[in-house]
Write an enzyme that holds these catalytic residues in place. Structure first.
Site, PDB file in Angstrom:
ATOM      1  N   CYS A  88       6.254  -0.648   2.567  1.00  0.00           N
ATOM      2  CA  CYS A  88       6.039  -2.542   2.039  1.00  0.00           C
ATOM      3  C   CYS A  88       7.268  -2.437   0.737  1.00  0.00           C
ATOM      4  O   CYS A  88       7.891  -3.384   0.404  1.00  0.00           O
ATOM      5  CB  CYS A  88       5.078  -2.172   1.403  1.00  0.00           C
ATOM      6  SG  CYS A  88       3.361  -1.708   2.265  1.00  0.00           S
ATOM      7  N   ASP A 121       0.261  -1.331   0.221  1.00  0.00           N
ATOM      8  CA  ASP A 121       0.056   0.104   0.109  1.00  0.00           C
ATOM      9  C   ASP A 121       0.505   1.480  -0.257  1.00  0.00           C
ATOM     10  O   ASP A 121       0.462   2.512  -0.714  1.00  0.00           O
ATOM     11  CB  ASP A 121      -1.096  -0.193   1.375  1.00  0.00           C
ATOM     12  CG  ASP A 121      -1.867  -1.219   1.599  1.00  0.00           C
ATOM     13  OD1 ASP A 121      -2.069  -1.735  -0.049  1.00  0.00           O
ATOM     14  OD2 ASP A 121      -1.776  -2.031   2.858  1.00  0.00           O
ATOM     15  N   CYS A 122       2.572   1.154   0.452  1.00  0.00           N
ATOM     16  CA  CYS A 122       2.701   2.575   0.445  1.00  0.00           C
ATOM     17  C   CYS A 122       4.461   2.049  -0.308  1.00  0.00           C
ATOM     18  O   CYS A 122       5.119   0.738  -0.321  1.00  0.00           O
ATOM     19  CB  CYS A 122       2.891   3.118   1.388  1.00  0.00           C
ATOM     20  SG  CYS A 122       3.643   2.173   2.819  1.00  0.00           S
ATOM     21  N   CYS A 164       6.245   6.983  13.143  1.00  0.00           N
ATOM     22  CA  CYS A 164       6.447   6.162  12.338  1.00  0.00           C
ATOM     23  C   CYS A 164       6.593   7.108  10.967  1.00  0.00           C
ATOM     24  O   CYS A 164       5.344   7.818  10.550  1.00  0.00           O
ATOM     25  CB  CYS A 164       5.626   5.146  12.042  1.00  0.00           C
ATOM     26  SG  CYS A 164       5.032   4.483  10.972  1.00  0.00           S
ATOM     27  N   THR A 202       7.939  21.989 -38.286  1.00  0.00           N
ATOM     28  CA  THR A 202       6.575  20.813 -39.104  1.00  0.00           C
ATOM     29  C   THR A 202       6.932  20.211 -37.923  1.00  0.00           C
ATOM     30  O   THR A 202       7.446  19.616 -37.835  1.00  0.00           O
ATOM     31  CB  THR A 202       7.965  20.996 -40.630  1.00  0.00           C
ATOM     32  OG1 THR A 202       8.228  21.869 -41.162  1.00  0.00           O
ATOM     33  CG2 THR A 202       6.676  19.928 -41.165  1.00  0.00           C
ATOM     34  N   ASP A 228       0.217   8.467  12.603  1.00  0.00           N
ATOM     35  CA  ASP A 228       0.232   7.834  11.617  1.00  0.00           C
ATOM     36  C   ASP A 228      -1.198   7.223  10.425  1.00  0.00           C
ATOM     37  O   ASP A 228      -0.907   7.672   8.803  1.00  0.00           O
ATOM     38  CB  ASP A 228       1.066   6.450  11.315  1.00  0.00           C
ATOM     39  CG  ASP A 228       1.382   6.284  10.244  1.00  0.00           C
ATOM     40  OD1 ASP A 228       2.748   7.135   9.912  1.00  0.00           O
ATOM     41  OD2 ASP A 228       1.439   4.850  10.055  1.00  0.00           O
ATOM     42  N   CYS A 269       5.768   6.460   7.273  1.00  0.00           N
ATOM     43  CA  CYS A 269       5.120   5.650   6.506  1.00  0.00           C
ATOM     44  C   CYS A 269       3.948   6.880   5.839  1.00  0.00           C
ATOM     45  O   CYS A 269       4.301   7.296   4.783  1.00  0.00           O
ATOM     46  CB  CYS A 269       3.996   4.126   6.893  1.00  0.00           C
ATOM     47  SG  CYS A 269       4.501   3.359   7.427  1.00  0.00           S
ATOM     48  N   ASP A 280       9.673  22.185 -32.280  1.00  0.00           N
ATOM     49  CA  ASP A 280       9.897  22.760 -34.023  1.00  0.00           C
ATOM     50  C   ASP A 280       9.172  23.341 -34.307  1.00  0.00           C
ATOM     51  O   ASP A 280       7.588  23.000 -33.859  1.00  0.00           O
ATOM     52  CB  ASP A 280      10.275  20.761 -34.366  1.00  0.00           C
ATOM     53  CG  ASP A 280      10.426  20.685 -35.493  1.00  0.00           C
ATOM     54  OD1 ASP A 280      10.726  21.240 -36.257  1.00  0.00           O
ATOM     55  OD2 ASP A 280       9.641  20.088 -35.959  1.00  0.00           O
TER      56      ASP A 280
END
Length: 732
Positions: free
Chosen positions: A37, A33-34, A386, A432, A710, A388, A430
């Site tokens: 992991c 999930d993040c 933490c 063309t 967290d 996270c 550019d």
């Protein structure tokens, strides 16, 4: 015995199959999930012998690596990943292969993953939740059980998360959120705060579940792309058409696409004419008319007539599949801000652990404060520490930005390019095929020797096979005039100068007026000036160094070019045209668009111009990805134009699949919205932690609110990043 020693024993020569050398493996890893992991899995895998070339993306959940089965058996590698709490499915080609080797599903279907209501995280959350509920009810029935009523819930959480924390510590991740939570829970039990301990494990389980739900929602960008290709296709056979799986379509087969159907494969129309809605792939909102010989892209919607399409790419290599692969690779590449935050968090977590330890020790030792109170507060600080949410703050926004762009035909190949686009000071174009349609038509022939047929025949022979817009105009004119093709040999191109080859024994060159003059050819310069003043591009045709004539072509600006340039100026971005065309033709186009121009540039001149512009700030170069290669590479971000072509998808740092000049402004606006989201996420992640740190030290909040500092922040930053997917305002 250590788990890795067990794996090594399992891989002994006496029991393993004959060594075949390292083999590439691909897995779908569920439950990530993040980025934390990803770090846990990568750290564990690096400790296994024989594992190399690890590539893991938490958004796509795709793991790629090479494994030497003589050093570590495949079963042992899979056991380690599953022991960390993740599900695993082995991918073989485009299919998921079960343990017995049978194909059980298409990879595209697996991208959605297991629904959250069927996930192990929900089962764990329900079990702990029921134990907590029982712990609150039990004292009403049995008052003597009150001190221990909530202990089973805390112990159940420790059994699940403690096992994972120990394994993570043994595999090189001692400062995981699981370890911090386990230490805090054990500490709470030790000081008699059993109720707090049970609530901590419950909130942690709920937080993990919510993170999984939010991450699954964030993956919707890739699933939306996957869903563009229909599951079935109609294969044309003698006597009719029969339905076959679109994943089984082969190159060379002919498919029937009825009105209202999605095109199931990249191909070329062999019969029929219809209006096609290509907006799901290119972002072009207006349907385009396609007929026999035109290219069509998988995922387009057929609006009007029936079409027969000859397949040119298999399912694994069609436009949608390549976009998905490139978006996944872009999501896996770390943006500069993300790399900085990862380095910061690596030092941040040990620092917070030190602060938590000092919180426990200093007040009782220095001021004689109550040990239990400050142990409790130190445990809360531990949970607040933490990282996270902080680690997720940048990649969640980058991933959503890349996916939002892909949905709108803006293919951005990595977080670095997405970040850089928001800082652009200058965008060079550019002419063309970029600011103009790239479909010039021959308007004038000026004969200096021979006939019109000879002039067009020799020019067309040299330009045969070229994809340059002027070459296509010459070839179209020759075909319209029924000029017979002439054999050519020793074809070659001098970029920015001329194309040449040997035609019926003569060395023929088709190139710029400048090139012809450098070759010593005599040209009617007054006629050249008149044609260029009318906004036409003039090329000279030489045979053995002698001028045979002039061919003038004209290319009109794209319908959205003026609006796109005005939007860029409104964003505070300087715009500039860099072209190899002559000054008069370039000025005629530039005046109509309101853009600065530098004309008559060779590829090395464009490269030098980009280098000079970079002295004033970041520069993006927008070109066709072929002739502008050096300038695209030299720019801070190179953007290729193209309607889903190989060049547009595989060159430069970004591509505009719909060939809309407006897409450049969209890309810059999206980048700035993404950068704003990153800044918001960092403030949310650090701000919540700072607030809870202060309130915890002051004794206002406790352990269970520390968990929310967290897990709650993680969910908030993910949902905030997903706004980029949900809102079109990010491009306006």
């Amino acid at each position: 015995m250590d788990q890795f020693a067990d794996l090594s024993a399992t891989a002994s020569p006496s029991s393993a199959a004959p060594a075949v050398g390292p083999e590439p493996l691909r897995y779908r890893v569920g439950g990530m999930d993040c980025p934390s992991c990803v770090a846990k899995v990568e750290t564990a895998l690096r400790r296994l012998p024989g594992v190399d070339a690890i590539s893991l993306n938490y958004q796509s959940q795709l793991l790629k690596l090479t494994l030497d089965p003589a050093a570590t058996p495949r079963e042992g590698l899979e056991q380690v990943i599953r022991a960390l709490g993740y599900t695993l499915q082995r991918l073989d080609g485009l299919s998921i292969v079960a343990a017995d080797g049978t194909t059980i599903a298409e990879e595209a279907d697996s991208a959605a993953g297991t629904p959250w209501w069927l996930s192990p995280k929900l089962r764990i959350t329900l079990v702990i939740g029921l134990l907590v509920a029982a712990g609150w009810v039990l004292p009403w029935l049995l008052p003597t059980a009150e001190p221990y009523a909530l202990l089973p819930a805390a112990l159940a959480g420790l059994a699940v998360f403690g096992r994972r924390a120990l394994l993570l510590a043994r595999t090189g991740s001692p400062f995981s959120i699981e370890m911090l939570m386990v230490v805090a829970t054990l500490g709470a039990i030790a000081i008699g705060e059993t109720a707090e301990a049970s609530v901590v494990v419950l909130l942690f389980a709920i937080g993990e579940l919510l993170e999984g739900v939010a991450a699954g929602r964030a993956r919707s960008g890739i699933r939306a792309l996957t869903a563009l290709v229909p599951r079935m296709a109609l294969l044309v056979e003698e006597g009719g058409a029969r339905a076959i799986p679109a994943a089984r379509v082969e190159v060379g087969q002919t498919l029937l696409v009825r009105p209202g159907d999605r095109v199931p494969a990249d191909g070329t129309i062999s019969d029929g004419r219809s209006d096609l809605d290509e907006s799901p792939i290119t972002g072009e909102s207006v349907p385009v008319t396609r007929g026999e010989g035109d290219t069509v892209l998988a995922g387009s919607i057929n609006r009007t007539g029936a079409l027969q399409i000859r397949v040119t790419r298999a399912a694994a290599d069609n436009t949608i599949a390549r976009i998905i692969r490139m978006v996944e690779e872009a999501e896996a590449s770390r943006a500069p801000t993300a790399r900085f935050i990862e380095r910061f968090s690596a030092r941040y977590t040990p620092l917070v652990i030190l602060i938590a330890l000092l919180t426990v020790l200093i007040p009782p030792l220095v001021a004689g404060a109550d040990w239990q109170t400050w142990i409790y507060r130190g445990l809360a600080v531990l949970l607040i520490g933490c990282p996270c949410a902080l680690v997720l703050s940048t990649p969640a926004a980058i991933t959503s930005g890349i996916a939002a762009g892909a949905r709108r035909g803006l293919l951005i190949k990595g977080g670095a390019a997405l970040e850089a686009m928001g800082h652009m000071r200058t965008v060079a174009f550019d002419k063309t095929g970029t600011l103009t349609r790239g479909e010039p038509q021959v308007t004038d022939l000026v004969l200096l020797s021979g006939s019109d047929g000879t002039l067009m025949g020799l020019a067309a022979a040299v330009e045969t096979g070229s994809s340059h817009p002027i070459a296509r105009a010459i070839l179209a004119k020759a075909a319209a005039e029924a000029v017979p093709p002439r054999p050519v040999r020793e074809q070659k191109a001098q970029p920015g100068r001329a194309a040449e080859g040997i035609v019926i024994g003569r060395r023929v060159e088709v190139g710029s007026v400048r090139h012809a003059l450098e070759r010593g050819a005599s040209l009617p310069l007054d006629r050249v000036e008149a044609l260029e003043a009318a906004g036409k591009t003039v090329v000279a045709v030489l045979a053995d160094g002698q001028a045979l004539g002039l061919i003038a072509v004209r290319d009109e600006p794209r319908p959205d070019a003026a609006r796109a340039l005005a939007r860029l100026r409104a964003l505070g971005v300087r715009t500039l045209m860099l072209t190899g065309d002559n000054a008069r033709t370039a000025a005629a186009i530039a005046d109509g668009l309101g853009i600065e121009v530098q004309a008559g540039l060779l590829p090395e001149d464009k490269l030098r111009a980009i280098t000079d512009l970079k002295q004033d700030g970041p520069v993006a170069m927008v070109g066709d990805g072929i002739n502008d290669g050096p300038a695209l590479a030299a720019a801070d971000v190179g953007v290729a134009m193209g309607g889903g072509t190989d060049v547009a998808l595989e060159s430069a740092d970004a591509a505009l699949l719909g060939s809309r000049v407006d897409g450049v402004a969209d890309m810059i606006t999206l980048s700035r919205a993404t950068l704003r989201t990153i800044h918001q996420n960092v403030v949310i992640a650090l701000g919540l932690k700072a607030v809870f740190l202060v309130t915890t030290l002051a004794g206002v909040t406790g352990l269970w609110l520390a968990v929310l500092a967290d897990t709650g922040a993680t969910v908030i930053v993910t949902l905030n990043a997903m706004r980029l997917l949900a809102s079109r305002s990010a491009l306006r």
